[in-house]
Design a protein around this motif. Structure first.
Motif, PDB file in Angstrom:
ATOM      1  N   MET A   1      -7.119  -4.659   7.441  1.00 58.14           N
ATOM      2  CA  MET A   1      -5.740  -4.919   7.027  1.00 58.14           C
ATOM      3  C   MET A   1      -4.882  -5.277   8.231  1.00 58.14           C
ATOM      4  O   MET A   1      -4.900  -4.592   9.249  1.00 58.14           O
ATOM      5  CB  MET A   1      -5.138  -3.703   6.327  1.00 58.14           C
ATOM      6  N   THR A   2      -4.142  -6.358   8.088  1.00 55.59           N
ATOM      7  CA  THR A   2      -3.107  -6.713   9.054  1.00 55.59           C
ATOM      8  C   THR A   2      -1.800  -6.195   8.473  1.00 55.59           C
ATOM      9  O   THR A   2      -1.378  -6.630   7.399  1.00 55.59           O
ATOM     10  CB  THR A   2      -3.028  -8.240   9.239  1.00 55.59           C
ATOM     11  N   THR A   3      -1.189  -5.232   9.146  1.00 57.20           N
ATOM     12  CA  THR A   3       0.034  -4.607   8.655  1.00 57.20           C
ATOM     13  C   THR A   3       1.239  -5.373   9.179  1.00 57.20           C
ATOM     14  O   THR A   3       1.349  -5.626  10.372  1.00 57.20           O
ATOM     15  CB  THR A   3       0.108  -3.131   9.099  1.00 57.20           C
ATOM     16  N   TYR A   4       2.140  -5.736   8.267  1.00 56.20           N
ATOM     17  CA  TYR A   4       3.364  -6.436   8.649  1.00 56.20           C
ATOM     18  C   TYR A   4       4.539  -5.479   8.788  1.00 56.20           C
ATOM     19  O   TYR A   4       5.378  -5.660   9.649  1.00 56.20           O
ATOM     20  CB  TYR A   4       3.721  -7.512   7.627  1.00 56.20           C
ATOM     21  N   ALA A   5       4.608  -4.493   7.910  1.00 52.49           N
ATOM     22  CA  ALA A   5       5.719  -3.543   7.945  1.00 52.49           C
ATOM     23  C   ALA A   5       5.246  -2.217   7.377  1.00 52.49           C
ATOM     24  O   ALA A   5       4.399  -2.180   6.491  1.00 52.49           O
ATOM     25  CB  ALA A   5       6.903  -4.059   7.137  1.00 52.49           C
TER      26      ALA A   5
ATOM     27  N   VAL B   1       0.846  -1.193   0.000  1.00 53.90           N
ATOM     28  CA  VAL B   1       0.000   0.000   0.000  1.00 53.90           C
ATOM     29  C   VAL B   1       0.878   1.238   0.000  1.00 53.90           C
ATOM     30  O   VAL B   1       1.795   1.353   0.816  1.00 53.90           O
ATOM     31  CB  VAL B   1      -0.939   0.009   1.230  1.00 53.90           C
ATOM     32  N   LEU B   2       0.598   2.155  -0.912  1.00 49.95           N
ATOM     33  CA  LEU B   2       1.276   3.448  -0.968  1.00 49.95           C
ATOM     34  C   LEU B   2       0.298   4.501  -0.457  1.00 49.95           C
ATOM     35  O   LEU B   2      -0.852   4.550  -0.892  1.00 49.95           O
ATOM     36  CB  LEU B   2       1.688   3.774  -2.402  1.00 49.95           C
ATOM     37  N   THR B   3       0.764   5.325   0.468  1.00 55.42           N
ATOM     38  CA  THR B   3      -0.089   6.370   1.038  1.00 55.42           C
ATOM     39  C   THR B   3       0.437   7.748   0.641  1.00 55.42           C
ATOM     40  O   THR B   3       1.573   7.894   0.204  1.00 55.42           O
ATOM     41  CB  THR B   3      -0.145   6.262   2.571  1.00 55.42           C
TER      42      THR B   3
ATOM     43  N   GLY C   1       1.126  -5.862   4.001  1.00 50.21           N
ATOM     44  CA  GLY C   1       0.225  -6.582   4.884  1.00 50.21           C
ATOM     45  C   GLY C   1      -0.732  -7.441   4.104  1.00 50.21           C
ATOM     46  O   GLY C   1      -0.527  -7.705   2.914  1.00 50.21           O
ATOM     47  N   THR C   2      -1.793  -7.880   4.768  1.00 48.48           N
ATOM     48  CA  THR C   2      -2.806  -8.712   4.134  1.00 48.48           C
ATOM     49  C   THR C   2      -4.198  -8.237   4.513  1.00 48.48           C
ATOM     50  O   THR C   2      -4.389  -7.568   5.536  1.00 48.48           O
ATOM     51  CB  THR C   2      -2.696 -10.197   4.542  1.00 48.48           C
TER      52      THR C   2
END
Length: 90
Positions: free
Chosen positions: A49-53, A30-32, A61-62
């Motif tokens: 969303m589960t954010t990993y990094a 994802v780009l913000t 994430g997923t």
């Protein structure tokens, strides 16, 4: 379902979506628009969303399924979403 959110997906993501290949756990990059504040990270979590990094304006994430993908894409601070690419072993 509105198609406006789909404009934030990369071409591969739109192709997978059109083919019905987006189900179950979907990996995302994802780009913000700007580095995220805590309330924006919380909004991503509420969207499923589960954010990993997260580093600067890029997150990985997923999400679980198309509905959560749509919810993430509809957040105003999300600029672009890419699905992960399979890489070749060296």
């Amino acid at each position: 379902m509105s198609r406006d959110w789909q404009a934030k997906l990369d071409a591969r993501g739109r192709r997978h979506l059109a083919a019905g290949d987006c189900h179950g756990a979907i990996g995302l990059l994802v780009l913000t628009a700007a580095p995220l504040a805590e309330e924006q990270l919380a909004a991503l979590e509420r969207a499923g969303m589960t954010t990993y990094a997260a580093e600067g304006t890029v997150l990985s994430g997923t999400v679980d399924g198309i509905e959560h993908l749509r919810l993430v894409a509809e957040l105003p601070f999300v600029v672009r979403i890419e699905l992960p690419r399979r890489t070749h072993p060296e």
